[in-house]
Design an enzyme around this catalytic site. Structure first.
Site, PDB file in Angstrom:
ATOM      1  N   LYS A  11       0.836  -1.212   0.000  1.00 31.30           N
ATOM      2  CA  LYS A  11       0.000   0.000   0.000  1.00 31.30           C
ATOM      3  C   LYS A  11       0.869   1.259   0.000  1.00 31.30           C
ATOM      4  CE  LYS A  11      -4.007  -2.152   2.205  1.00 31.30           C
ATOM      5  NZ  LYS A  11      -4.891  -2.207   3.386  1.00 31.30           N
ATOM      6  N   CYS A  66      -0.665   1.007   6.138  1.00 31.68           N
ATOM      7  CA  CYS A  66      -1.010   0.119   7.259  1.00 31.68           C
ATOM      8  C   CYS A  66      -2.021  -0.927   6.805  1.00 31.68           C
ATOM      9  CB  CYS A  66      -1.625   0.905   8.412  1.00 31.68           C
ATOM     10  SG  CYS A  66      -0.530   2.075   9.218  1.00 31.68           S
ATOM     11  N   ASP A  67      -2.018  -2.048   7.503  1.00 34.02           N
ATOM     12  CA  ASP A  67      -3.055  -3.053   7.286  1.00 34.02           C
ATOM     13  C   ASP A  67      -3.260  -3.821   8.581  1.00 34.02           C
ATOM     14  OD1 ASP A  67      -4.706  -4.368   4.983  1.00 34.02           O
ATOM     15  OD2 ASP A  67      -3.974  -6.024   6.218  1.00 34.02           O
ATOM     16  N   SER A  68      -4.521  -4.104   8.903  1.00 35.51           N
ATOM     17  CA  SER A  68      -4.853  -4.797  10.147  1.00 35.51           C
ATOM     18  C   SER A  68      -5.720  -6.019   9.875  1.00 35.51           C
ATOM     19  CB  SER A  68      -5.617  -3.861  11.106  1.00 35.51           C
ATOM     20  OG  SER A  68      -4.859  -2.742  11.457  1.00 35.51           O
TER      21      SER A  68
END
Length: 208
Positions: A58, A79-81
């Site tokens: 990203k 970010c990624d969660s």
């Protein structure tokens, strides 16, 4: 290490209102440029590897856009969660029925909330990626509470099917680890990552 100069604009490669709000509360008002990277391109059953790769992709997608526009300075955060529960990886629920079923599975259980953080500094030509993990202990909520919560619509846009900073916080018994990580961005980790690149978080606070 002295901070690089000039100070680059801070770019959030995410459409998440929660991440933007966290940054603003920490004194950083980012430029928001969501990445439209196709997450299905990354296939792995290891949650740490998944959020690491997605955060990096990203941030890299936005960095490439900036380079193509001739921009040479920018600090880009991707970010990624995801939530890992009983060996399964969970992102956002597909619909209300999926959210109800998810909560029926999560209640009374402990999950791990993973968030990958990628920072790309175009000016220095450097990038770093780190992952934060927080243990989430879910309350043993009733079917009625689950249905009422899902009916609010809040969990439908959340990794893990709950918003800690909203009504979902009522149904979390306790956390082990960074609480802002569960919201989508670990502020303590971000501070350490900025320091790794030679910045202080206060460098991005607005001037007088």
């Amino acid at each position: 290490m002295p901070k690089p100069a000039p100070l680059p604009p801070f770019v959030l490669a995410s459409a998440s209102p929660a991440r933007r709000r966290l940054l603003q509360l920490a004194g950083i008002d980012p430029l928001v440029q969501p990445s439209h990277f196709d997450e299905d391109q990354v296939q792995t059953h290891r949650p740490g590897e998944l959020v690491h790769a997605l955060a990096k992709h990203k941030a890299s997608a936005i960095a490439a856009d900036w380079v193509n526009q001739g921009k040479t300075h920018g600090l880009i955060l991707g970010c990624d969660s995801i939530l890992a529960l009983n060996g399964e990886i969970h992102g956002k629920p597909a619909d209300e029925a999926d959210a109800i079923a998810r909560w029926q599975q999560m209640r009374g259980q402990r999950g791990e909330l993973y968030t990958g953080h990628a920072l790309i500094d175009l000016g220095q030509g450097r990038s770093i990626v780190h992952t934060a993990i927080t243990q989430v202990h879910f309350a043993n909520v009733t079917d009625g509470e689950i249905r009422a919560y899902v009916a609010t619509g809040e969990p439908l846009n959340c990794a893990g099917c709950f918003a800690l900073e909203g009504r979902g916080g009522l149904f979390i018994d306790r956390l082990e680890g960074c609480h802002t990580n569960v919201i989508g961005l670990s502020l303590p980790l971000l501070r350490r990552m900025l320091a790794e690149l030679g910045y202080g978080v206060m460098d991005f606070w607005p001037g007088d």
